[in-house]
Scaffold this active site. Structure first.
Site, PDB file in Angstrom:
ATOM      1  N   LYS A  45       0.847  -1.208   0.000  1.00  0.00           N
ATOM      2  CA  LYS A  45       0.000   0.000   0.000  1.00  0.00           C
ATOM      3  C   LYS A  45       0.874   1.247   0.000  1.00  0.00           C
ATOM      4  O   LYS A  45       1.743   1.407   0.855  1.00  0.00           O
ATOM      5  CB  LYS A  45      -0.907   0.010   1.233  1.00  0.00           C
ATOM      6  CG  LYS A  45      -1.805   1.247   1.299  1.00  0.00           C
ATOM      7  CD  LYS A  45      -2.842   1.123   2.397  1.00  0.00           C
ATOM      8  CE  LYS A  45      -2.368   1.592   3.745  1.00  0.00           C
ATOM      9  NZ  LYS A  45      -2.223   3.053   3.878  1.00  0.00           N
ATOM     10  N   ASP A  71      -3.480   4.302  -1.934  1.00  0.00           N
ATOM     11  CA  ASP A  71      -4.407   4.732  -0.867  1.00  0.00           C
ATOM     12  C   ASP A  71      -4.361   6.257  -0.756  1.00  0.00           C
ATOM     13  O   ASP A  71      -3.747   6.807   0.146  1.00  0.00           O
ATOM     14  CB  ASP A  71      -3.960   4.051   0.442  1.00  0.00           C
ATOM     15  CG  ASP A  71      -4.767   4.475   1.658  1.00  0.00           C
ATOM     16  OD1 ASP A  71      -5.911   4.934   1.498  1.00  0.00           O
ATOM     17  OD2 ASP A  71      -4.234   4.343   2.778  1.00  0.00           O
ATOM     18  N   LYS A  73      -7.354   8.129  -1.111  1.00  0.00           N
ATOM     19  CA  LYS A  73      -8.676   8.536  -0.598  1.00  0.00           C
ATOM     20  C   LYS A  73      -9.200   9.801  -1.288  1.00  0.00           C
ATOM     21  O   LYS A  73      -9.448  10.820  -0.637  1.00  0.00           O
ATOM     22  CB  LYS A  73      -8.635   8.763   0.914  1.00  0.00           C
ATOM     23  CG  LYS A  73      -8.204   7.545   1.715  1.00  0.00           C
ATOM     24  CD  LYS A  73      -8.323   7.796   3.217  1.00  0.00           C
ATOM     25  CE  LYS A  73      -7.840   6.636   4.043  1.00  0.00           C
ATOM     26  NZ  LYS A  73      -6.372   6.443   4.033  1.00  0.00           N
ATOM     27  N   ASP A  76     -13.561  14.758  -4.096  1.00  0.00           N
ATOM     28  CA  ASP A  76     -13.647  16.048  -4.786  1.00  0.00           C
ATOM     29  C   ASP A  76     -14.886  15.976  -5.678  1.00  0.00           C
ATOM     30  O   ASP A  76     -15.668  15.034  -5.579  1.00  0.00           O
ATOM     31  CB  ASP A  76     -12.348  16.270  -5.598  1.00  0.00           C
ATOM     32  CG  ASP A  76     -12.013  17.753  -5.776  1.00  0.00           C
ATOM     33  OD1 ASP A  76     -12.933  18.529  -6.128  1.00  0.00           O
ATOM     34  OD2 ASP A  76     -10.849  18.134  -5.578  1.00  0.00           O
ATOM     35  N   THR A 135     -11.713   5.300  10.792  1.00  0.00           N
ATOM     36  CA  THR A 135     -11.765   4.696  12.138  1.00  0.00           C
ATOM     37  C   THR A 135     -11.326   5.679  13.220  1.00  0.00           C
ATOM     38  O   THR A 135     -11.522   5.426  14.400  1.00  0.00           O
ATOM     39  CB  THR A 135     -10.904   3.414  12.211  1.00  0.00           C
ATOM     40  OG1 THR A 135      -9.667   3.670  11.570  1.00  0.00           O
ATOM     41  CG2 THR A 135     -11.588   2.253  11.539  1.00  0.00           C
ATOM     42  N   ARG A 226       3.092  -1.398  10.767  1.00  0.00           N
ATOM     43  CA  ARG A 226       4.164  -1.530  11.747  1.00  0.00           C
ATOM     44  C   ARG A 226       4.432  -2.938  12.286  1.00  0.00           C
ATOM     45  O   ARG A 226       5.595  -3.277  12.525  1.00  0.00           O
ATOM     46  CB  ARG A 226       3.931  -0.526  12.886  1.00  0.00           C
ATOM     47  CG  ARG A 226       4.157   0.901  12.420  1.00  0.00           C
ATOM     48  CD  ARG A 226       3.492   1.919  13.292  1.00  0.00           C
ATOM     49  NE  ARG A 226       2.035   1.866  13.187  1.00  0.00           N
ATOM     50  CZ  ARG A 226       1.209   2.690  13.827  1.00  0.00           C
ATOM     51  NH1 ARG A 226       1.708   3.610  14.622  1.00  0.00           N
ATOM     52  NH2 ARG A 226      -0.097   2.585  13.660  1.00  0.00           N
TER      53      ARG A 226
HETATM   54  O1  C5P Z   1       1.044   0.339  11.157  1.00  0.00           O
HETATM   55  P1  C5P Z   1      -0.412  -0.040  11.066  1.00  0.00           P
HETATM   56  O2  C5P Z   1      -0.608  -1.534  10.909  1.00  0.00           O
HETATM   57  O3  C5P Z   1      -1.244   0.563  12.158  1.00  0.00           O
HETATM   58  O4  C5P Z   1      -0.850   0.612   9.671  1.00  0.00           O
HETATM   59  C1  C5P Z   1      -2.169   0.567   9.234  1.00  0.00           C
HETATM   60  C2  C5P Z   1      -2.278   1.263   7.909  1.00  0.00           C
HETATM   61  O5  C5P Z   1      -3.657   1.314   7.577  1.00  0.00           O
HETATM   62  C3  C5P Z   1      -1.778   2.703   7.898  1.00  0.00           C
HETATM   63  O6  C5P Z   1      -1.281   2.965   6.590  1.00  0.00           O
HETATM   64  C4  C5P Z   1      -3.024   3.511   8.162  1.00  0.00           C
HETATM   65  O7  C5P Z   1      -2.973   4.795   7.580  1.00  0.00           O
HETATM   66  C5  C5P Z   1      -4.064   2.661   7.441  1.00  0.00           C
HETATM   67  N1  C5P Z   1      -5.427   2.859   7.913  1.00  0.00           N
HETATM   68  C6  C5P Z   1      -5.799   2.679   9.237  1.00  0.00           C
HETATM   69  N2  C5P Z   1      -7.105   2.872   9.609  1.00  0.00           N
HETATM   70  C7  C5P Z   1      -7.996   3.222   8.690  1.00  0.00           C
HETATM   71  C8  C5P Z   1      -7.644   3.400   7.370  1.00  0.00           C
HETATM   72  C9  C5P Z   1      -6.332   3.206   7.014  1.00  0.00           C
HETATM   73  O8  C5P Z   1      -4.975   2.340  10.064  1.00  0.00           O
HETATM   74  N3  C5P Z   1      -9.248   3.350   9.048  1.00  0.00           N
END
Ligand code: C5P
Length: 245
Positions: A45, A71, A73, A76, A135, A226
């Protein structure tokens, strides 16, 4: 096929459901992650940070050999989003997203423009995904913006709108996945972030699930950052996430 062979095949097809979030600031850091995880996960992603830092040429480079979820998003007016999405489809991304709150016309014109461009170019169209409610938003944040529905009601409303507009699926927390799966059927794609191993830190994610809990709740793909990118041995981190129930 032996039991072991079946188990191996299952793990391989499950690993295809992992989309690794390349949340880094430079193309070189992202190249290192991709090289290490190549063949081990289903897709990568690229979000706003890396896109702004490294640009569309970098997306093209990764998309030549790997599935890329772009990603960005988009939100517009319909014409602008449709044109931006067409350009993204020309880069060759496998999946991209917009905000469902942009409405039916925005999503409908976008998906139509992307599919007809891909058909003219003889390429497979990308999966078109919408974000329902971020979220990071709760009922209070919705009220601040004049939306009186609860998050759950708003998520289901926007997921239905997304499907009606011809999109393939939504981004949703694992908590919302079973509700959406129940309402919108088996074919609808659900992409879920917020995945953590049982023994791990939550970072800034509020509601987390293990990978297999998310898949059991109805998620089609899991976006994981992460827990994989921050591990000393990233391929082992993937195995660990896949092995948990
Ligand atoms: O590091 P982690 O596993 O928390 O990363 C989750 C990824 O998913 C990040 O790129 C974050 O921006 C994305 N994301 C999220 N919650 C959302 C939409 C996207 O954590 N509702």
């Amino acid at each position: 096929m032996t039991t072991t062979a079946t188990a191996t095949t299952n793990i391989e097809s499950l690993s295809e459901k992992i989309i690794v979030a390349l949340d880094v600031a430079t193309a070189d850091e992202a190249r290192t992650l991709v090289a290490e995880l190549s063949g081990k996960v289903g897709a990568f992603k690229i979000g706003l940070q890396l896109f702004v830092a490294a640009g569309p040429e970098f997306v093209r480079e990764i998309a030549r050999e790997h599935r890329v979820f772009l990603d960005l998003k988009f939100h517009d007016i319909p014409n602008t989003v449709a044109n931006a999405a067409v350009e993204a489809s020309k880069i060759g991304v496998w999946m991209m997203n917009v905000h469902a709150i942009g409405g039916r016309e925005m999503m409908g014109r976008t998906v139509e423009a992307v599919r007809s461009t891909c058909e003219n170019n003889g390429v497979e169209p990308p999966l078109m995904i919408a974000v329902t409610v971020l979220t990071s938003s709760d009922d209070n944040v919705l009220r601040e913006t004049g939306i009186e529905s609860s998050v759950d009601e708003q998520v289901v409303r926007l997921a239905k709108l997304t499907k009606d507009a011809g999109f393939d699926g939504v981004v949703a927390s694992a908590r919302e996945a079973s509700m959406i799966r129940g309402e919108l059927g088996d074919e609808f794609v659900i992409v879920t972030p917020g995945i953590r191993a049982k023994d791990a830190t939550n970072d800034d994610q509020r509601r987390v699930m293990t990978f297999s809990e998310a898949i059991n709740a109805g998620s089609t793909y899991a976006v994981i950052g992460r827990p994989i990118t921050g591990a000393a041995d990233r391929r082992a981190a993937v195995d660990h996430l896949l092995s948990e129930s």
